[in-house]
Design a protein around this motif. Sequence first.
Motif, PDB file in Angstrom:
ATOM      1  N   ARG A  59       0.503  -0.797   0.180  1.00 60.59           N
ATOM      2  CA  ARG A  59       0.002   0.277   0.220  1.00 60.59           C
ATOM      3  C   ARG A  59       0.900   1.355  -0.495  1.00 60.59           C
ATOM      4  NH1 ARG A  59      -5.288   0.896   1.899  1.00 60.59           N
ATOM      5  NH2 ARG A  59      -5.159   2.728   0.804  1.00 60.59           N
ATOM      6  N   LEU A  60       1.624   1.001   0.705  1.00 61.40           N
ATOM      7  CA  LEU A  60       2.808   2.367   0.384  1.00 61.40           C
ATOM      8  C   LEU A  60       3.352   2.861  -0.450  1.00 61.40           C
ATOM      9  CD1 LEU A  60       4.666   1.740   4.229  1.00 61.40           C
ATOM     10  CD2 LEU A  60       2.743   3.378   3.827  1.00 61.40           C
ATOM     11  N   LEU A  61       3.754   1.346  -1.390  1.00 60.85           N
ATOM     12  CA  LEU A  61       4.352   2.292  -2.233  1.00 60.85           C
ATOM     13  C   LEU A  61       3.191   2.498  -4.126  1.00 60.85           C
ATOM     14  CD1 LEU A  61       7.396  -0.244  -2.135  1.00 60.85           C
ATOM     15  CD2 LEU A  61       7.215   1.734  -2.045  1.00 60.85           C
ATOM     16  N   ASN A  62       2.143   2.635  -3.144  1.00 61.62           N
ATOM     17  CA  ASN A  62       0.620   2.485  -4.256  1.00 61.62           C
ATOM     18  C   ASN A  62       0.721   1.498  -5.550  1.00 61.62           C
ATOM     19  OD1 ASN A  62      -0.007   4.618  -2.962  1.00 61.62           O
ATOM     20  ND2 ASN A  62       1.482   6.026  -3.470  1.00 61.62           N
ATOM     21  N   ILE A  63       0.728   0.210  -4.914  1.00 65.67           N
ATOM     22  CA  ILE A  63       0.692  -0.490  -5.939  1.00 65.67           C
ATOM     23  C   ILE A  63      -0.301  -1.676  -6.065  1.00 65.67           C
ATOM     24  CG2 ILE A  63       1.912  -3.355  -6.756  1.00 65.67           C
ATOM     25  CD1 ILE A  63       4.169  -2.416  -5.206  1.00 65.67           C
ATOM     26  N   GLY A  64      -1.078  -2.033  -7.252  1.00 70.47           N
ATOM     27  CA  GLY A  64      -2.478  -1.885  -7.061  1.00 70.47           C
ATOM     28  C   GLY A  64      -2.841  -3.333  -8.265  1.00 70.47           C
ATOM     29  N   PRO A  65      -3.620  -3.318  -9.265  1.00 71.37           N
ATOM     30  CA  PRO A  65      -4.404  -3.899  -9.866  1.00 71.37           C
ATOM     31  C   PRO A  65      -3.532  -3.180 -11.201  1.00 71.37           C
ATOM     32  CG  PRO A  65      -6.444  -3.753  -8.230  1.00 71.37           C
ATOM     33  CD  PRO A  65      -5.405  -2.438  -8.721  1.00 71.37           C
ATOM     34  N   GLY A  66      -2.817  -4.664 -12.108  1.00 72.36           N
ATOM     35  CA  GLY A  66      -2.074  -4.001 -13.725  1.00 72.36           C
ATOM     36  C   GLY A  66      -1.133  -4.698 -13.205  1.00 72.36           C
ATOM     37  N   ASP A  67      -0.855  -3.623 -11.948  1.00 71.70           N
ATOM     38  CA  ASP A  67       0.908  -3.712 -11.497  1.00 71.70           C
ATOM     39  C   ASP A  67       1.505  -5.190 -11.397  1.00 71.70           C
ATOM     40  OD1 ASP A  67       0.805  -0.463 -12.007  1.00 71.70           O
ATOM     41  OD2 ASP A  67       0.559  -0.333  -9.721  1.00 71.70           O
ATOM     42  N   GLU A  68       2.755  -5.313 -11.132  1.00 69.82           N
ATOM     43  CA  GLU A  68       4.278  -6.480 -11.773  1.00 69.82           C
ATOM     44  C   GLU A  68       4.581  -6.339  -9.807  1.00 69.82           C
ATOM     45  OE1 GLU A  68       3.568  -7.719 -16.514  1.00 69.82           O
ATOM     46  OE2 GLU A  68       5.259  -7.530 -14.755  1.00 69.82           O
ATOM     47  N   VAL A  69       5.060  -7.396  -9.187  1.00 68.26           N
ATOM     48  CA  VAL A  69       6.407  -7.510  -7.998  1.00 68.26           C
ATOM     49  C   VAL A  69       7.035  -9.009  -8.339  1.00 68.26           C
ATOM     50  CG1 VAL A  69       6.751  -7.621  -5.918  1.00 68.26           C
ATOM     51  CG2 VAL A  69       4.628  -6.334  -6.859  1.00 68.26           C
ATOM     52  N   ILE A  70       8.236  -8.184  -8.318  1.00 65.77           N
ATOM     53  CA  ILE A  70       8.974  -9.433  -8.713  1.00 65.77           C
ATOM     54  C   ILE A  70       9.479 -10.030  -7.017  1.00 65.77           C
ATOM     55  CG2 ILE A  70      11.194 -10.432  -9.713  1.00 65.77           C
ATOM     56  CD1 ILE A  70      11.502  -8.105 -11.458  1.00 65.77           C
ATOM     57  N   THR A  71       9.087 -11.345  -7.108  1.00 64.41           N
ATOM     58  CA  THR A  71       9.448 -12.334  -5.696  1.00 64.41           C
ATOM     59  C   THR A  71       9.923 -13.470  -6.416  1.00 64.41           C
ATOM     60  OG1 THR A  71       8.338 -12.154  -3.872  1.00 64.41           O
ATOM     61  CG2 THR A  71       6.855 -12.985  -5.896  1.00 64.41           C
ATOM     62  N   THR A  72       9.961 -14.423  -4.903  1.00 67.83           N
ATOM     63  CA  THR A  72      10.578 -15.599  -5.303  1.00 67.83           C
ATOM     64  C   THR A  72       9.153 -16.806  -4.683  1.00 67.83           C
ATOM     65  OG1 THR A  72      11.819 -17.583  -3.940  1.00 67.83           O
ATOM     66  CG2 THR A  72      11.885 -15.610  -2.943  1.00 67.83           C
ATOM     67  N   PRO A  73       9.496 -17.858  -5.798  1.00 72.10           N
ATOM     68  CA  PRO A  73       7.769 -18.659  -5.464  1.00 72.10           C
ATOM     69  C   PRO A  73       8.501 -19.693  -4.344  1.00 72.10           C
ATOM     70  CG  PRO A  73       9.433 -19.633  -6.889  1.00 72.10           C
ATOM     71  CD  PRO A  73      10.042 -18.197  -6.293  1.00 72.10           C
ATOM     72  N   TYR A  74       9.979 -19.325  -3.576  1.00 65.37           N
ATOM     73  CA  TYR A  74      10.249 -20.524  -2.337  1.00 65.37           C
ATOM     74  C   TYR A  74      10.360 -19.727  -1.447  1.00 65.37           C
ATOM     75  CZ  TYR A  74      12.521 -24.191  -0.394  1.00 65.37           C
ATOM     76  OH  TYR A  74      12.534 -25.538   0.068  1.00 65.37           O
ATOM     77  N   THR A  75       9.048 -19.956  -0.567  1.00 64.36           N
ATOM     78  CA  THR A  75       9.277 -18.775   0.440  1.00 64.36           C
ATOM     79  C   THR A  75       7.555 -19.500   1.005  1.00 64.36           C
ATOM     80  OG1 THR A  75       8.800 -16.606   1.486  1.00 64.36           O
ATOM     81  CG2 THR A  75       7.554 -16.696  -0.862  1.00 64.36           C
ATOM     82  N   PHE A  76       7.183 -18.955   2.100  1.00 64.46           N
ATOM     83  CA  PHE A  76       5.465 -19.049   2.676  1.00 64.46           C
ATOM     84  C   PHE A  76       4.967 -18.072   1.637  1.00 64.46           C
ATOM     85  CE2 PHE A  76       2.876 -17.989   6.105  1.00 64.46           C
ATOM     86  CZ  PHE A  76       2.650 -19.006   6.542  1.00 64.46           C
ATOM     87  N   VAL A  77       4.019 -18.427   2.472  1.00 67.32           N
ATOM     88  CA  VAL A  77       3.115 -17.761   1.020  1.00 67.32           C
ATOM     89  C   VAL A  77       2.927 -15.817   1.626  1.00 67.32           C
ATOM     90  CG1 VAL A  77       0.375 -18.302   2.063  1.00 67.32           C
ATOM     91  CG2 VAL A  77       0.869 -18.269  -0.006  1.00 67.32           C
ATOM     92  N   ALA A  78       3.386 -16.154   2.044  1.00 70.94           N
ATOM     93  CA  ALA A  78       2.615 -14.381   2.852  1.00 70.94           C
ATOM     94  C   ALA A  78       3.321 -13.319   2.044  1.00 70.94           C
ATOM     95  CB  ALA A  78       2.986 -14.211   4.408  1.00 70.94           C
ATOM     96  N   THR A  79       4.581 -13.993   1.851  1.00 68.00           N
ATOM     97  CA  THR A  79       5.132 -13.340   0.863  1.00 68.00           C
ATOM     98  C   THR A  79       4.622 -12.468  -0.302  1.00 68.00           C
ATOM     99  OG1 THR A  79       6.708 -14.193   1.314  1.00 68.00           O
ATOM    100  CG2 THR A  79       7.447 -12.341  -0.500  1.00 68.00           C
TER     101      THR A  79
END
Length: 375
Positions: free
Chosen positions: A77-97
Amino acid sequence: MKSPTELPAAVPYLDLPAQMRAIRKDIDAAIGRTLDNCSFCLGPDVGQFEKDFARFCGAEHCVAFNSGTSALHIAMRLLNIGPGDEVITTPYTFVATSWAISYVGAKPVFVDAEDATFNLDPKLIERAITPRTKAVMPVHLYGHPFEVDPILAICRQHNLPLVEDTAQAHGAKYRGKVVGTFGAMSCFSFYPGKNLGAYGEGGGLVTNNAAYAARARSLREHGSTQRYYHDEVGYNYRMEGIQGAVLGVKLKHLDAWTRERRRVAHRYHELLAGTPLQLPGEADYAESAYHLYVVRHPRRDELKKHLEANKVGCALHYPVSLHLQKCYADLGYKAGDFPVAEKAARECLSLPIYPELTEAQIQRVAAVVQGFFQA
Ligand SMILES: Cc1ncc(COP(=O)(O)O)c(C=O)c1O
């Protein structure tokens, strides 16, 4: 080395009572204080903990939350990320990420882990960046820092904020500096089994940015800075007073507990070195907080059964890579997309590790593991 008859018959995977026994008097006093002043939601102990934990991280601000998941959500929310946006992350983590990304309607874009540390592979990030990418969010998995410098360089080059998921890495160090202040913000979990765990749920957002901290405080309190005036849609994500009191007591022990975790890890390294297991290494830039001690072997499932049959607790972190979870079927990923994460999900096994683990317990775990390979 102790003889087999001197070793304990059972070693639990986690032993929260052992830690509580050592600090019980201080905990009782701290909780008693909260009860006396009836500061159940936020309150003075939470405020003091925020200051102390920010100092521990070498950061300007810590905003306490009711879970690490909430802190991650607020980071988006602080980064104003919303629908249509993408965030790069790892698939090997706890799902909360990746929940945090999904909660704001954005899309998690997974990038495979690197084989040595199971952390997001810096070499694979750039090709996943698109005009829709709004942030990069790696995880310091198992308490081992991800490789910060190359990831920060990519973020700077593409003008993308870095969000550190520090849920498992309280006090871990990257090139001598405690993790959590390399990115725009970082998110900690204080879930009871974490290196710094509350006696209930808890989380924290750490940042050097005063505007982020102020907005995070508002968002966790129904989007308001003045009671019953709501500037934006917010949440009830406040930390409970009792958790602030407990965490304040426990924080004083964290450095010593991390040293104990590292002692346990180094004993495992020594005792298991002769087995065919792949042991967790530490990269030259890293000082791991050893939230987990994760070994790896193709016969992982058999080894798990053997440990359980011999009353040695163990766990899987994580049995399924996120890109293959049912909840993310709509993202269109398939088996084979992230071979390192998928192999890790098949082969990784977490052994007991906590500050109170005794030499005899460590030897018992090692003996049972060795017995598996000798059979
Ligand atoms: C990597 C990671 N991210 C996020 C979380 C979420 O934290 P919490 O359980 O406090 O919501 C956890 C912990 O469970 C975690 O391990």
